[in-house]
Enzyme design. Sequence first.
Site, PDB file in Angstrom:
ATOM      1  N   LYS A  32     -12.918  89.303  46.373  1.00 30.47           N
ATOM      2  CA  LYS A  32     -14.254  89.245  45.760  1.00 30.47           C
ATOM      3  C   LYS A  32     -15.148  90.357  46.327  1.00 30.47           C
ATOM      4  O   LYS A  32     -14.848  91.520  46.127  1.00 30.47           O
ATOM      5  CB  LYS A  32     -14.834  87.840  45.969  1.00 30.47           C
ATOM      6  CG  LYS A  32     -13.830  86.697  45.727  1.00 30.47           C
ATOM      7  CD  LYS A  32     -13.368  86.592  44.270  1.00 30.47           C
ATOM      8  CE  LYS A  32     -12.183  85.654  44.083  1.00 30.47           C
ATOM      9  NZ  LYS A  32     -12.344  84.292  44.593  1.00 30.47           N
ATOM     10  N   ASP A  41     -15.897  78.880  54.458  1.00 30.54           N
ATOM     11  CA  ASP A  41     -15.478  79.843  53.431  1.00 30.54           C
ATOM     12  C   ASP A  41     -16.734  80.641  53.057  1.00 30.54           C
ATOM     13  O   ASP A  41     -17.644  80.128  52.409  1.00 30.54           O
ATOM     14  CB  ASP A  41     -14.903  79.085  52.226  1.00 30.54           C
ATOM     15  CG  ASP A  41     -14.389  80.029  51.139  1.00 30.54           C
ATOM     16  OD1 ASP A  41     -14.886  81.176  51.066  1.00 30.54           O
ATOM     17  OD2 ASP A  41     -13.515  79.615  50.363  1.00 30.54           O
ATOM     18  N   ARG A  86       5.774  92.872  58.746  1.00 35.43           N
ATOM     19  CA  ARG A  86       5.217  91.565  58.383  1.00 35.43           C
ATOM     20  C   ARG A  86       4.201  91.155  59.436  1.00 35.43           C
ATOM     21  O   ARG A  86       3.159  90.607  59.133  1.00 35.43           O
ATOM     22  CB  ARG A  86       6.306  90.494  58.241  1.00 35.43           C
ATOM     23  CG  ARG A  86       5.709  89.160  57.887  1.00 35.43           C
ATOM     24  CD  ARG A  86       6.631  87.966  57.646  1.00 35.43           C
ATOM     25  NE  ARG A  86       8.041  88.162  57.669  1.00 35.43           N
ATOM     26  CZ  ARG A  86       8.806  88.054  58.780  1.00 35.43           C
ATOM     27  NH1 ARG A  86       8.258  87.745  59.940  1.00 35.43           N
ATOM     28  NH2 ARG A  86      10.091  88.240  58.711  1.00 35.43           N
ATOM     29  N   TYR A  94     -14.088  75.321  46.202  1.00 34.66           N
ATOM     30  CA  TYR A  94     -13.374  76.240  45.302  1.00 34.66           C
ATOM     31  C   TYR A  94     -12.139  75.513  44.752  1.00 34.66           C
ATOM     32  O   TYR A  94     -11.391  74.886  45.515  1.00 34.66           O
ATOM     33  CB  TYR A  94     -12.962  77.495  46.085  1.00 34.66           C
ATOM     34  CG  TYR A  94     -12.073  78.415  45.298  1.00 34.66           C
ATOM     35  CD1 TYR A  94     -12.583  79.149  44.236  1.00 34.66           C
ATOM     36  CD2 TYR A  94     -10.726  78.545  45.605  1.00 34.66           C
ATOM     37  CE1 TYR A  94     -11.758  79.986  43.493  1.00 34.66           C
ATOM     38  CE2 TYR A  94      -9.897  79.392  44.875  1.00 34.66           C
ATOM     39  CZ  TYR A  94     -10.419  80.095  43.819  1.00 34.66           C
ATOM     40  OH  TYR A  94      -9.605  80.925  43.095  1.00 34.66           O
TER      41      TYR A  94
HETATM   42  C1  LIG Z   1     -11.393  83.266  45.007  1.00 34.82           C
HETATM   43  C2  LIG Z   1     -11.749  82.315  46.072  1.00 34.82           C
HETATM   44  C3  LIG Z   1     -10.784  81.831  46.963  1.00 34.82           C
HETATM   45  C4  LIG Z   1      -9.306  82.169  46.835  1.00 34.82           C
HETATM   46  O1  LIG Z   1      -9.072  83.508  47.053  1.00 34.82           O
HETATM   47  P1  LIG Z   1      -7.857  84.336  46.368  1.00 34.82           P
HETATM   48  O2  LIG Z   1      -8.027  85.689  46.923  1.00 34.82           O
HETATM   49  O3  LIG Z   1      -8.077  84.250  44.886  1.00 34.82           O
HETATM   50  O4  LIG Z   1      -6.595  83.658  46.775  1.00 34.82           O
HETATM   51  C5  LIG Z   1     -11.200  80.979  47.974  1.00 34.82           C
HETATM   52  N1  LIG Z   1     -12.496  80.609  48.093  1.00 34.82           N
HETATM   53  C6  LIG Z   1     -13.451  81.059  47.254  1.00 34.82           C
HETATM   54  C7  LIG Z   1     -14.861  80.607  47.445  1.00 34.82           C
HETATM   55  C8  LIG Z   1     -13.112  81.920  46.212  1.00 34.82           C
HETATM   56  O5  LIG Z   1     -14.064  82.340  45.369  1.00 34.82           O
END
Ligand SMILES: *Cc1c(COP(=O)(O)O)cnc(C)c1O
Length: 398
Positions: A210, A185, A61, A113
């Site tokens: 992504k 982010d 972990r 988001y």
């Molecule tokens: C998809 C996304 C998230 C969340 O990520 P997950 O991997 O789906 O938990 C956070 N910020 C942005 C800009 C995103 O596109």
Amino acid sequence: MITGELPIFARKTKAMKFGTRAIHAGQEPDPTTGAIMTPIYQTSTYVQEAPGVNKGYAYARGKNPTRVALEKCIAALENARHGLCFSSGMGAADAVIKLLRPGDEVIASDDLYGGTYRMFTKVFQHFGIVFHFVDMHDHAAVQARMSSKTRMLWLETPTNPMMKVIDLAHYIALAKAHRMVCVVDNTFASPYLQNPLDMGADIVLHSATKYLGGHSDVIMGALCMNSQELHDQLAFIANSCGATPGPQDCFLVLRGLKTLHLRMQAHCHNGRAVATFLRSQPRVDKVYWPGFPDHPNHEVARQQMRDFGGMISFTLRGNAFEDASLLARSVKVFSLAESLGGVESLLSHPASMTHASIPKEERERTGIVDSLLRLSVGVEDEEDLIEDLRQALDQLKS
Ligand SMILES: *Cc1c(COP(=O)(O)O)cnc(C)c1O
């Protein structure tokens, strides 16, 4: 805040260019066999030499060698001293908010988001953390929300789905002047297009689901930072709360990263082609893409990004939901799905999908009207993508 020596991996690949780092950073041939790919260390625990004596690994972990390689690679791509991986982007965001205490305040952009907005308002608000959502183009409005309790500034740029570009230099300076932790982010831009830590941000967050993973086959999150103190606090939270990823998923992202630079070049190339095509179409009304010289934040985008990416939103003339729906059902190469950043092109309808929980009036105020469609332009051949959109637009009655 920069303390300590650079870790070995950074010393070795730090001077190298992005693509070389994407392929090599954090990765050594396997010491026992020479395997060029980092093995998937599918283990929960590690045998200790004597009580209290181990090779730096005790329980998975907290630490796993496949994950460590990935963390070093992502950190190298963000020019960061440290990287930490999480079981999802939301897991990473959750850890960041756990740096705070009841009564602390956070200022975030009003078109965050959706999942982050949901976590802030539906989970952490109950624990006494106060969130303010402000239009980040309005510098005075942000200033007006600041108080002696503001501990964190949470930025996202380009924004989803309106593709607004937030002035990072301005907000990083503001955060520094008021001792706020500045979180960016960076999911939409990816480290190929933008490196907020180089500009002075404290923490960069990625949904590695992504662009970093890039193949729509894994859910993962990551944080990058230069401060040893922030790293230690966040690593402690990750191990204590447990949102850490398994080695199979780490391997998939490590493999995905090896083509990040090639994929991003293709996303940017196709993004430009598709945005330009859409703009020429009589059935299309507005096209939101920061690469257009008349995009309201084009100059800021040019200053803080290396290119403009493959995320595009657009509306249809007449703004009818039925037209957007028909177009979404007519595409054959694009797939109707949430998410973004994979090699395959996706189309989504924010008003009925990702942003459906926001009341219509509020949604429309931020530009998310009934005919708005968002594209994650993939890396297929440009001609096929354009032909697909052309035949789908032809289905609409003019
Ligand atoms: C998809 C996304 C998230 C969340 O990520 P997950 O991997 O789906 O938990 C956070 N910020 C942005 C800009 C995103 O596109």
